[in-house]
Design an enzyme around this catalytic site. Structure first.
Site, PDB file in Angstrom:
ATOM      1  N   HIS A 254      37.943  31.755  39.178  1.00 49.49           N
ATOM      2  CA  HIS A 254      36.683  31.404  38.516  1.00 49.49           C
ATOM      3  C   HIS A 254      36.655  29.898  38.301  1.00 49.49           C
ATOM      4  O   HIS A 254      37.662  29.234  38.513  1.00 49.49           O
ATOM      5  CB  HIS A 254      36.538  32.156  37.187  1.00 49.49           C
ATOM      6  CG  HIS A 254      37.685  31.954  36.247  1.00 49.49           C
ATOM      7  ND1 HIS A 254      38.899  32.606  36.405  1.00 49.49           N
ATOM      8  CD2 HIS A 254      37.816  31.180  35.153  1.00 49.49           C
ATOM      9  CE1 HIS A 254      39.721  32.229  35.427  1.00 49.49           C
ATOM     10  NE2 HIS A 254      39.091  31.368  34.666  1.00 49.49           N
ATOM     11  N   GLY A 255      35.521  29.385  37.890  1.00 49.21           N
ATOM     12  CA  GLY A 255      35.360  27.944  37.743  1.00 49.21           C
ATOM     13  C   GLY A 255      35.961  27.403  36.453  1.00 49.21           C
ATOM     14  O   GLY A 255      36.443  28.151  35.601  1.00 49.21           O
TER      15      GLY A 255
END
Length: 144
Positions: free
Chosen positions: A64-65
């Site tokens: 994920h970011g």
């Protein structure tokens, strides 16, 4: 995980992936295709992976970011990649299930928590990795 849109078009079954970079790229591309994120989000997924591995154990990685990637998220969503042969996420950690996530606001924490609960059960992970239909994968997560 009722607030997260699961859809078969963001699930890849029986993927042949040779490395972690390929896995993260595919997880991100599925989120882009689902119109959850912009292309820039994928770069942030790599930045996050450099800070600390997204491998969470039990054969699962959740790329994920970073916190700075919020501007690239259009809506909450997840992508799921089933990798029967596994992909090395570093330090001998082999992931058989790659779950890309993007969450609006603090929803990513809820999404992570729900995924962690499902994936903390080794039996669930085995079922997900061996599932033969996308519907079976969706059902396991919706059941929680």
């Amino acid at each position: 995980m009722k607030n997260v849109i699961f859809s078969a078009d963001k699930i890849v079954m029986d993927a042949k992936i040779s490395n972690k970079q390929e896995a993260i790229t595919l997880a991100g591309q599925l989120l882009v295709q689902g119109e959850h994120v912009t292309d820039d989000y994928i770069r942030k997924m790599f930045e996050r992976e450099e800070l600390m591995t997204t491998y969470i154990g039990n054969g699962v990685a959740i790329p994920h970011g970073t916190n700075e990637s919020k501007e690239f998220i259009k809506s909450s969503g997840i992508s799921i990649i089933q990798v029967p042969n596994g992909v090395d996420f570093g330090n001998g950690n082999i992931a058989y299930l790659i779950i890309g996530i993007a969450g609006i606001g603090d929803e990513h924490l809820e999404i992570l928590s729900n995924i962690a609960i499902v994936c903390s059960e080794e039996e669930n992970v085995k079922t997900l990795v061996n599932a033969t239909t996308k519907e079976a994968i969706i059902e396991i997560f919706e059941r929680g």
